[in-house]
Scaffold this motif. Structure first.
Motif, short mmCIF file in Angstrom:
data_model
loop_
_atom_site.label_atom_id
_atom_site.label_comp_id
_atom_site.label_asym_id
_atom_site.label_seq_id
_atom_site.Cartn_x
_atom_site.Cartn_y
_atom_site.Cartn_z
N HIS A 288 -0.93 3.04 26.95
CA HIS A 288 -0.15 2.89 26.38
C HIS A 288 -0.88 3.44 25.19
O HIS A 288 -2.04 3.40 25.28
CB HIS A 288 0.15 1.38 26.21
CG HIS A 288 1.21 0.82 26.77
ND1 HIS A 288 2.34 0.05 26.77
CD2 HIS A 288 0.77 -0.59 27.98
CE1 HIS A 288 3.01 -0.14 27.83
NE2 HIS A 288 1.88 -0.42 28.79
N THR B 189 -2.31 4.32 22.06
CA THR B 189 -2.73 3.57 20.69
C THR B 189 -3.38 4.97 19.65
O THR B 189 -3.53 5.34 20.49
CB THR B 189 -3.70 2.49 21.17
OG1 THR B 189 -4.53 3.12 21.68
CG2 THR B 189 -3.64 1.40 22.27
N ALA C 142 11.06 2.01 5.70
CA ALA C 142 11.48 0.45 6.73
C ALA C 142 12.49 -0.63 6.15
O ALA C 142 13.27 -1.30 7.31
CB ALA C 142 10.01 -0.68 6.79
N GLN D 166 14.96 -6.27 13.77
CA GLN D 166 13.43 -5.71 13.46
C GLN D 166 13.41 -7.01 12.23
O GLN D 166 11.82 -6.98 12.40
CB GLN D 166 13.54 -4.31 12.90
CG GLN D 166 13.41 -2.67 13.38
CD GLN D 166 13.71 -2.04 12.90
OE1 GLN D 166 14.19 -1.78 12.74
NE2 GLN D 166 13.11 -0.93 13.54
N TYR E 94 1.48 -3.24 11.10
CA TYR E 94 1.87 -3.14 12.19
C TYR E 94 3.18 -2.75 12.10
O TYR E 94 3.76 -1.63 12.47
CB TYR E 94 1.36 -3.04 13.52
CG TYR E 94 -0.23 -3.10 13.38
CD1 TYR E 94 -1.07 -1.79 13.88
CD2 TYR E 94 -1.02 -4.04 12.87
CE1 TYR E 94 -2.30 -1.64 14.18
CE2 TYR E 94 -2.33 -3.82 12.38
CZ TYR E 94 -2.99 -2.72 13.51
OH TYR E 94 -4.29 -2.62 14.23
N LEU E 95 4.55 -4.03 12.26
CA LEU E 95 6.02 -3.99 12.16
C LEU E 95 5.87 -2.87 11.07
O LEU E 95 7.42 -1.83 11.93
CB LEU E 95 6.33 -5.14 12.51
CG LEU E 95 5.81 -6.22 13.64
CD1 LEU E 95 6.24 -7.62 13.10
CD2 LEU E 95 6.96 -5.66 14.48
N ALA F 149 5.09 0.03 9.88
CA ALA F 149 4.66 0.70 10.32
C ALA F 149 5.85 1.86 11.42
O ALA F 149 6.06 2.56 11.27
CB ALA F 149 3.40 1.02 10.64
N GLU F 150 6.14 0.94 12.57
CA GLU F 150 7.30 1.09 13.64
C GLU F 150 8.56 1.30 12.97
O GLU F 150 9.06 2.52 13.33
CB GLU F 150 7.09 0.27 14.58
CG GLU F 150 5.72 0.10 15.37
CD GLU F 150 5.47 -0.79 16.03
OE1 GLU F 150 6.66 -2.11 16.60
OE2 GLU F 150 4.59 -0.94 16.40
N MET F 151 8.84 0.68 11.94
CA MET F 151 10.01 0.07 11.59
C MET F 151 10.17 1.87 10.28
O MET F 151 11.63 2.83 10.07
CB MET F 151 10.15 -1.05 10.82
CG MET F 151 10.74 -1.76 11.51
SD MET F 151 10.25 -3.36 10.45
CE MET F 151 12.64 -3.50 9.46
N ARG G 240 6.93 9.40 13.34
CA ARG G 240 5.65 8.98 14.40
C ARG G 240 3.93 8.98 13.69
O ARG G 240 3.54 8.12 14.28
CB ARG G 240 6.06 9.34 15.87
CG ARG G 240 7.37 8.42 16.34
CD ARG G 240 7.15 9.55 17.84
NE ARG G 240 8.07 10.24 17.52
CZ ARG G 240 8.60 10.89 18.46
NH1 ARG G 240 8.83 10.97 19.67
NH2 ARG G 240 9.10 12.45 18.07
N GLU H 172 3.12 6.44 11.21
CA GLU H 172 3.01 5.26 12.23
C GLU H 172 1.67 5.27 12.99
O GLU H 172 0.61 5.00 12.32
CB GLU H 172 3.87 5.26 12.96
CG GLU H 172 3.45 3.97 13.98
CD GLU H 172 4.93 3.94 15.29
OE1 GLU H 172 4.16 2.46 16.41
OE2 GLU H 172 5.37 4.36 15.57
N LYS I 177 -1.22 2.93 11.08
CA LYS I 177 -2.20 2.22 12.22
C LYS I 177 -3.80 2.39 12.48
O LYS I 177 -4.32 2.07 12.49
CB LYS I 177 -1.25 2.50 13.55
CG LYS I 177 -0.17 1.41 14.10
CD LYS I 177 0.05 1.54 15.02
CE LYS I 177 1.87 0.88 15.10
NZ LYS I 177 2.64 0.98 16.75
#
Length: 241
Positions: A79, A81, A118, A126, A155-156, A158-160, A164, A167, A171
């Motif tokens: 994965h 990172t 976000a 979410q 972190y959440l 950033a994903e929302m 990318r 994000e 992170k």
């Protein structure tokens, strides 16, 4: 039709490694997938075992795959990172090319905008994930695990945000911050008291972009003040030794 092509160049291992890297980054192999076996790669690329092993080592060193031993082993796609980006920045810290205040300033510029995005994008699923992450902040572990738990909301978010690159930056900043402050060993409730994310989460779930941005800015401003005090305590302690 195979996605790989036979290699005839002198630096065959580099060419093999590049094709494997392109296949992973291009989505031909996803996280958790096993790459073809050593024997299969030898046949596909028409190279020696040594070349294949050197190529696999190169992409393993790059953090793209992990090697598992045993009958069911092989090279498995990791994965992705943001440790690699953070590692590069850590080197800059070590050389004195980056400082903690610069890191904190970057967060102040980026994360409020991420919170705004976000809030714009927040879905019911979410929202549930944010509330669940916030509820786990009550869990208590040894330092620094509790601080890491209380960072999950960042972190959440950033994903929302839906970008990318942002994000990756957020992170990486969080990983850098952890790496640079862990030596301070501050009490968890001193560096990151419980309940600081509630107002941010409420604003994001309500799709209130202005409030989400403002609350994140205020949160980071408060955090940076705490961090400066903790760093000063640490430096004073070091001078007295």
């Amino acid at each position: 039709m195979h996605i790989f092509k036979p290699i005839k160049q002198i630096k065959a291992s580099s060419e093999v490694g590049q094709q494997l890297k392109n296949a992973i980054l291009g989505g031909e192999y996803r996280a958790g997938d096993k790459l073809p076996s050593e024997r299969e790669l030898i046949e596909l690329f028409q190279v020696s075992r040594t070349v294949v092993r050197e190529a696999i080592k190169s992409i393993e060193a790059g953090g793209l795959v992990e090697i598992r031993q045993g009958a069911m082993g092989g090279a498995f796609v990791k994965h992705l990172t943001f440790e690699r980006l953070s590692d590069a920045c850590n080197d800059l810290f070590m050389m004195g090319k980056l400082s903690l205040p610069e890191l904190c300033q970057a967060r102040m510029l980026i994360e409020p905008q991420v919170a705004r995005m976000a809030a714009r994008n927040c879905t019911p699923e979410q929202a549930l994930a944010l509330m669940e992450a916030n509820s786990h902040e009550n869990d208590s572990y040894a330092y620094p695990d509790t601080v890491a738990l209380r960072s999950e909301v960042h972190y959440l978010l950033a994903e929302m945000a839906g970008n990318r690159f942002l994000e990756a930056i957020v992170k990486s900043l969080l990983i850098l911050l952890r790496n640079q402050t862990i030596k301070f060993e501050p009490p968890t409730d001193e560096i990151h008291p419980l309940g600081l994310h509630g107002v941010i989460i409420d604003a994001v779930i309500a799709n209130d972009e202005d409030k989400a941005e403002a609350e994140m800015f205020a949160h980071l401003e408060d955090f940076n003040i705490r961090l400066r005090k903790i760093e000063c305590k640490y430096l004073d302690k070091q001078r007295s030794l």
